[in-house]
Design a protein around this motif. Structure first.
Motif, mmCIF file in Angstrom:
data_model
loop_
_atom_site.group_PDB
_atom_site.id
_atom_site.type_symbol
_atom_site.label_atom_id
_atom_site.label_comp_id
_atom_site.label_asym_id
_atom_site.label_seq_id
_atom_site.Cartn_x
_atom_site.Cartn_y
_atom_site.Cartn_z
ATOM 1 N N TYR A 170 0.873 -1.185 0.000
ATOM 2 C CA TYR A 170 0.000 0.000 0.000
ATOM 3 C C TYR A 170 0.904 1.228 0.000
ATOM 4 N N ASN A 185 -7.187 2.944 -1.984
ATOM 5 C CA ASN A 185 -7.406 2.810 -0.546
ATOM 6 C C ASN A 185 -7.661 4.193 0.060
ATOM 7 N N GLN A 206 -2.954 4.891 -2.100
ATOM 8 C CA GLN A 206 -3.821 5.387 -1.025
ATOM 9 C C GLN A 206 -4.115 6.884 -1.205
#
Ligand SMILES: Cc1cc2nc3c(=O)[nH]c(=O)nc-3n(C[C@H](O)[C@H](O)[C@H](O)COP(=O)(O)O)c2cc1C
Length: 307
Positions: A31, A89, A64
């Motif tokens: 991520y 995300n 993200q």
């Protein structure tokens, strides 16, 4: 069970991710640290570069986004979709004192009605899947059931829970009772995050929460890179120095001058010291270096240690 590398702003950028993957691997998804949005959702060129697929070859990455404006989120998500990403995300966990007062990151958790409206809009209008990374509350864990009730209304791709409140920042016990509550009350795939630092920790969590979808690990991988693959100490020693060389080289190519490179390497050693004998002592010396050559000299000394 899937293994995720947590986003760590300022540390796990594209250069770090490539160096980690090459030398350790064992990660299903990286991520990215959050990208912020500006008016119209347009990301800064530097942030865009970080997530461009050509800079993340050979690894699975989920970008993200941190914002509290639905329109900006959707536009940034659209840009990411154009790059080929199928999942983005949402950051609902950042505890920074500059972010929280703006009602972003963990700051959004205090405004549940606005958060609900925001989620309603982004889940209606985004053309990519959305996962959420959230803390369990702002002030106290008792806020969690209400937050989960909100998350349950939307088709969340995966709910990643950093089992702390914002008030705890990165310290204090993780609230596993909230994870148990989520397992009992959520239909979403769930990911456990917080304080996983060894294979034993992973095995314990797997045993305590059978069928768990995923775990996300941050500082544990910085302190002991590669622990997840059960790498032998001989290979680890070889790989960790190659990892450091790759990082340094990558930063040298990307940054102008040695000073920012040295700063980056010092930051890595803030965590990595824990894996070395007399790590604290070596880190003190590393911290004091003013030139990259001095740092390199110390690394040569550490390399010769018998461990
Ligand atoms: C220096 C630092 C930077 C972080 N940056 C981010 C970030 O950009 N996005 C995010 O969702 N979490 C961020 N986090 C939180 C981590 O992703 C993770 O949730 C937290 O460290 C707990 O997991 P760990 O105990 O495995 O490290 C950051 C944490 C630290 C210490």
């Amino acid at each position: 069970m899937k293994i995720y590398f947590a986003p760590l702003e300022g540390i796990t950028g594209m250069i770090f991710r490539q160096a980690y993957e090459k030398n350790f691997g064992g990660i299903d998804v990286y991520y990215t640290p959050f990208v912020t949005t500006r008016d119209g959702g347009i990301m800064k060129a530097k942030e865009r570069k970080e997530i461009l697929p050509e800079n993340n070859k050979g690894i699975c990455v989920v970008p993200q986004i941190m914002t509290n404006r639905a329109e900006d989120f959707c536009q940034a998500a659209e840009q990411m979709a154009e790059m080929g990403y199928q999942e983005v995300n949402l950051n609902l966990g950042c505890s920074s004192g500059t972010v929280v007062p703006k009602g972003k990151g963990a700051g959004f958790l205090k405004h549940t009605e606005e958060l609900d409206r925001f989620l309603d809009a982004i889940f209606q209008h985004s053309n990519v899947k959305i996962s959420i990374k959230s803390r369990i509350g702002f002030f106290e864990p008792e806020e969690f059931p209400k937050l989960l009730e909100i998350y349950e209304q939307y088709p969340v791709k995966e709910l990643i829970l950093h089992l702390r409140t914002r008030e705890q920042f990165y310290k204090g016990a993780v609230h596993e009772e909230c994870f148990l509550y989520a397992l009992e009350h959520s239909k979403h795939p769930l990911c456990y995050n917080g304080d996983i630092c060894s294979l034993e920790d992973v095995k314990r969590i797997q045993a305590d929460f059978p069928g768990l979808h995923s775990v996300m690990i941050g500082r544990g991988f910085l302190k002991a890179p590669g622990f997840i693959t059960g790498i032998s100490s001989e290979s680890w020693k070889k790989n960790v120095f190659r990892f450091l060389e790759d990082l340094e080289q990558g930063y040298k190519e990307a940054m102008s001058g040695d000073t920012p490179v040295l700063f980056k390497m010092k930051e890595v050693w803030t965590y990595l010291q824990e894996s070395f004998p007399d790590g604290k002592k070596w880190f003190k010396k590393i911290k004091k270096t003013k030139k990259l050559q001095e740092y390199e000299g110390l690394i040569r000394e550490i390399k010769c240690l018998d461990f």
